[in-house]
Structure formats: C-alpha cells, structure tokens
Scaffold this motif. Structure first.
Motif, mmCIF file in Angstrom:
data_model
loop_
_atom_site.group_PDB
_atom_site.id
_atom_site.type_symbol
_atom_site.label_atom_id
_atom_site.label_comp_id
_atom_site.label_asym_id
_atom_site.label_seq_id
_atom_site.Cartn_x
_atom_site.Cartn_y
_atom_site.Cartn_z
ATOM 1 N N GLU A 1 0.699 -1.228 -0.064
ATOM 2 C CA GLU A 1 -0.045 0.053 -0.126
ATOM 3 C C GLU A 1 1.003 1.225 0.171
ATOM 4 O O GLU A 1 0.463 2.456 -0.786
ATOM 5 C CB GLU A 1 -0.889 -0.065 1.233
ATOM 6 N N TRP A 2 1.958 1.459 0.729
ATOM 7 C CA TRP A 2 2.892 2.719 0.652
ATOM 8 C C TRP A 2 3.309 2.748 -0.786
ATOM 9 O O TRP A 2 3.299 3.895 -1.189
ATOM 10 C CB TRP A 2 3.971 2.276 1.542
ATOM 11 N N GLU A 18 -7.789 -0.062 8.061
ATOM 12 C CA GLU A 18 -6.747 -0.128 9.095
ATOM 13 C C GLU A 18 -5.412 0.187 8.359
ATOM 14 O O GLU A 18 -4.536 -0.030 8.757
ATOM 15 C CB GLU A 18 -6.667 -1.406 10.119
ATOM 16 N N GLY A 19 -5.555 0.517 6.982
ATOM 17 C CA GLY A 19 -4.418 0.474 6.347
ATOM 18 C C GLY A 19 -3.881 1.877 6.072
ATOM 19 O O GLY A 19 -4.421 2.692 6.826
ATOM 20 N N VAL A 20 -2.886 2.093 5.408
ATOM 21 C CA VAL A 20 -1.968 3.569 5.355
ATOM 22 C C VAL A 20 -3.198 4.570 4.886
ATOM 23 O O VAL A 20 -3.448 5.402 5.582
ATOM 24 C CB VAL A 20 -0.999 3.407 4.200
ATOM 25 N N VAL A 21 -3.796 4.281 3.767
ATOM 26 C CA VAL A 21 -5.100 5.318 3.530
ATOM 27 C C VAL A 21 -6.256 5.424 4.398
ATOM 28 O O VAL A 21 -6.582 6.363 4.701
ATOM 29 C CB VAL A 21 -5.444 5.137 1.861
ATOM 30 N N THR A 49 -8.946 8.393 10.117
ATOM 31 C CA THR A 49 -9.182 7.916 11.503
ATOM 32 C C THR A 49 -8.500 7.703 12.570
ATOM 33 O O THR A 49 -8.996 7.102 13.636
ATOM 34 C CB THR A 49 -9.843 6.278 10.966
ATOM 35 N N TYR A 50 -6.995 8.001 12.295
ATOM 36 C CA TYR A 50 -6.171 8.075 13.389
ATOM 37 C C TYR A 50 -6.281 9.209 14.128
ATOM 38 O O TYR A 50 -6.012 10.281 13.550
ATOM 39 C CB TYR A 50 -4.941 7.775 12.785
ATOM 40 N N TYR A 51 -6.230 9.220 15.702
ATOM 41 C CA TYR A 51 -5.843 10.188 16.524
ATOM 42 C C TYR A 51 -5.151 9.873 17.407
ATOM 43 O O TYR A 51 -4.759 8.606 17.666
ATOM 44 C CB TYR A 51 -7.198 10.490 17.316
ATOM 45 N N GLY A 53 -7.161 13.441 -2.918
ATOM 46 C CA GLY A 53 -7.765 12.359 -3.324
ATOM 47 C C GLY A 53 -7.691 11.219 -2.318
ATOM 48 O O GLY A 53 -8.656 10.225 -2.106
ATOM 49 N N LEU A 54 -6.448 10.872 -1.928
ATOM 50 C CA LEU A 54 -6.348 9.903 -0.993
ATOM 51 C C LEU A 54 -6.987 10.184 0.507
ATOM 52 O O LEU A 54 -7.360 9.282 1.095
ATOM 53 C CB LEU A 54 -4.731 9.863 -0.521
ATOM 54 N N PHE A 55 -7.232 11.256 0.858
ATOM 55 C CA PHE A 55 -7.872 11.756 1.958
ATOM 56 C C PHE A 55 -9.394 11.525 1.735
ATOM 57 O O PHE A 55 -9.906 11.055 2.995
ATOM 58 C CB PHE A 55 -7.662 13.132 2.567
ATOM 59 N N TRP A 56 -9.861 11.974 0.690
ATOM 60 C CA TRP A 56 -11.236 11.569 0.427
ATOM 61 C C TRP A 56 -11.572 10.019 0.265
ATOM 62 O O TRP A 56 -12.540 9.488 0.905
ATOM 63 C CB TRP A 56 -11.813 12.191 -0.996
ATOM 64 N N ALA A 57 -10.656 9.079 -0.421
ATOM 65 C CA ALA A 57 -10.648 7.792 -0.486
ATOM 66 C C ALA A 57 -10.641 7.346 1.357
ATOM 67 O O ALA A 57 -11.570 6.504 1.442
ATOM 68 C CB ALA A 57 -9.568 7.184 -1.043
#
Length: 429
Positions: A135-136, A194-197, A202-204, A333-337
C-alpha cells in the motif's frame, strides 16, 4: 596653465537643503510600521482600509460571525466532537486548495483537480486491493501520477500555448473517464480501514501530550522564527518589529493553539489528518515566501513579460506549478478515499471542484494572480466546512447548502474585484 577648478557634483549648490534631506531619509510607511508599535499598526490599518487591502481580516471576522450564528442556533456547533469532525473533514479539500493557490498565484486556473483526485484514489485501490501491491508503494505511485498529470497539463499550457482553462477542462473530462475505466464495471473498491490510506482520517493521537506538545512547538517555532527574522532585519538596517509586538503575537497564537489542544483532548485526541495538513501549510508557506522559486511565482503573477525579461524561465515555472497542483490534488484524493474507506465512481465529482477553488479564493487568494498565501487554504476551507456542518445541524437541505456556499463565493469574488479596482485607484496594482 589652466587653473580653473573642475566642477564636481559636490560643488553644485543645494537650493533647498531641508527638502533634499527629507528626500534621502524618506522611508516607506509600510516598513516604519514595524518600529512604531501599536500606533503604527493603527495608521497602517487606516492606509490599507483606504487602499482596499485588508488581507485576511474580513475572512477571520466572517468565520467568527459564522461560529457565533450557528452556536446560537445549535449549542452543539462548538462542541469538541463537532469541531474535531470539522478539522478532519476540511483536510481533503484543504490539501487540494493548497495546490490551486499555486496556480491562482499565476493568474491561471486548474479545473481538473477534482478528476485527478479521483484518479489518485482509484490507482491506490486498484494497485493495493486488486493487484496486491504494497500500500505504501501504491500511495507513492498515486501521488507521482498526480504530479505527472499536472506536469502534462502545464506542458500543453506553457510550451504549446493552449489556454489553461481549456487544457484543464479537457483534463477534467479525460481523467474522469480514466478513473471510471480503472474502477471497471464494479464501480467501487473498498479499502482496508486499518491500512495506510484508511488511517489518514481515522487515526488520532489519544495521548493528551500530543496536542499540547504540538501547540507548544507551534508557539515556540513562531516566536523563534519571528525573533531571528527581527535580528536579521536589525543587522541589515531594515525596520523591524518591537519585541513587545512579537511577544503579543506569540501570546495570541498560544491562546488559540492551546485552546484547540484542550478541545481535541476532550474528544478523541489530536487528528493525524490535521497534523499533516498543518505540516504541508508550513512547508509550502516557506517555499512561497522564503525561496527564490516562490518569488518567481509571485513575479509571474504580477507580470509575465517583466519576469521573462528578468531572466525567469517562465515555461519551467509554469509547468512546475501545475505539477504541484496535480500533486496536491492526488494527496487530497487519498484523504477523500480514506474518508469513505473506498474508491468509487463519484470521487472527485459533485461540488468538490467548486469547494476547492472557493476555499482558496474565500481565504484571500486573488483570482487575478500575484496575491495569496497557502494559509489562505486553511481559512477558506474552515469557512466552507463550518457553513456545511452548521447547515447540516439545522437540517437544511443540500440544494440550499449549495446556494448559500455559492453566494459566499460570489460575494468573495466581488470583494476581490472591488479590492483590485481600489488598489489600482490608489496606485498599488
């Protein structure tokens, strides 16, 4: 032998010594304001008001009014949860607005950023989910693809001479079709939450030290930057800010930063998405204001012919700026996905393009080029997303939200046009 004394410039009599002295010592009042303290800022504000140059002040006032109105209508608007949700929701549009600001500084436009953002999400989904790529690596390919697409648009504009409006409009249609082709008949590819994108939105950072630490770093960094800049200006004999002014600005920033930290810690903690957005704003602001490349962009926005005569490679700068816009479109686009944990056919469509351009313009970037900062993206997107969330809390229908946001954009463009005319009248444009 001719003993007649040869005349030199120092032998020329001065008709009005006082006037000559004044002519030598006159200094631009916009520089003296740094040494005159608060009285200088009051006179500078009056001068800017007369010249129609108020910077971000109207946007800040508007944001305060928006918050006050929606809070009076619904007490949940300024709750920790709602403000935290707003801070995450605005990042995707804000990232894309940063790239658009670079293009607007040239006095041009890029209509393809929405479609490019959709292509970015589709590339990550197809490579990582369908083909099993790391994914990276898929993320790197997606961002690089955005940069290449932007550079291609820039090539047709800068080298071939096609209008940027037409080139990017064609790009909007072409890359939209390309995205649909990538996604295939299924139309939607789900991503690993739970992946990179997936973790981008969702991560805080749940540890309270993270939010307070970032606030402390921001305040300390601001003070050190301002202090060092002041010392350099003093060493160069250029008017600088009084220490009290720097301290006051630092205190105001500290109040805002630590208030935000308290708010985040009352909910889930510091959002990773917001941290990445702030890092991008700091870096791009440094590029625009502190590097030769940034000064070339502003120069092109002021006058292409003058920049060419000054030795600036106009073609290279233009291509690079569109490549930057494509890069940030891909990142957005990655943030929208990440937000929907999927890549689908609706990505990059709807009101996204309008919101991206509106965020840059509402934040204070001129449509006519040569004026703006990447921090305008933060202010503009805060206004747009705050209006959207406030209207949603009131149960206002989506069509009404579109009309209100469009009205705000129109008002901003009118103000920008009036400001430009006022500055021309004042002899500053």
């Amino acid at each position: 032998m001719n003993t007649e004394k040869t005349s030199t410039p120092t032998d020329v009599p001065v008709v009005n010594p006082e006037a000559a002295h004044d002519a030598v010592t006159a200094v631009d009042p916009r520089l003296l304001v740094r040494e005159q303290g608060f009285a200088g800022y009051i006179s500078e504000f009056k001068r800017k008001l007369h010249a129609g140059d108020l910077g971000s002040i109207p946007v800040v006032i508007g944001l305060i009014v928006i918050c006050a109105v929606f809070q009076s209508l619904n007490s949940n608007f300024l709750s920790a949860k709602n403000l935290s949700d707003i801070s995450v929701a605005m990042v995707a549009t804000g990232m894309m607005a940063v790239g658009i600001i670079f293009v607007l500084l040239l006095g041009e436009i890029d209509l393809s950023v929405g479609s490019v953002s959709g292509v970015s999400g589709a590339i990550v989904a197809v490579l990582s989910v369908t083909h099993g790529m790391n994914e990276w690596l898929a993320v790197i390919v997606a961002i690089a693809s955005g940069a290449a697409i932007g550079a291609l648009h820039g090539f047709f504009f800068a080298r071939i001479g096609a209008p940027a409006f037409a080139v990017t409009l064609a790009g909007l249609l072409f890359w939209l079709g390309f995205m649909l082709q990538l996604l295939g008949d299924q139309g939607t590819i789900n991503l690993d939450g739970e992946g990179v994108v997936g973790r981008l939105t969702t991560y805080y950072f749940s540890d309270v030290a993270a939010a307070y630490g970032l606030a402390a770093v921001a305040v300390a960094g601001f003070f050190l930057s301002a202090f060092v800049d002041n010392r350099r200006r003093e060493a160069a004999g250029v008017p600088s800010r009084p220490l009290g002014d720097i301290v006051l600005r630092t205190v105001l920033l500290g109040v805002i930063a630590f208030a935000a930290a308290v708010m985040f810690n009352q909910y889930r903690g510091l959002p990773l998405a917001l941290v990445l957005f702030l890092v991008v704003l700091v870096l791009t602001d440094f590029v625009l204001r502190r590097t030769t490349y940034g000064r070339k962009i502003f120069a092109l926005g002021g006058s292409v012919e003058a920049s060419r005569r000054a030795g600036i490679n106009v073609t290279a700068v233009r291509i690079s700026v569109f490549a930057i816009a494509g890069t940030f479109a891909a990142i957005g686009g990655l943030f929208w996905a990440s937000k929907i944990a999927a890549a689908n056919q609706s990505a990059g469509a709807g009101d996204l393009l309008m919101n991206v351009i509106a965020a840059a313009v509402i934040g204070g970037t001129s449509l006519f080029g040569g004026r703006g900062r990447t921090w305008n993206a933060l202010l503009g997107v805060m206004v747009i997303v705050s209006i959207q969330y406030g209207l949603s809390l009131q149960g206002i229908a989506t069509p009404i939200q579109y009309m209100i946001t469009g009205g705000v954009l129109l008002a901003t463009v009118v103000i920008d046009s009036v400001t430009r005319k006022t500055q021309k009248t004042a002899g500053r444009a």
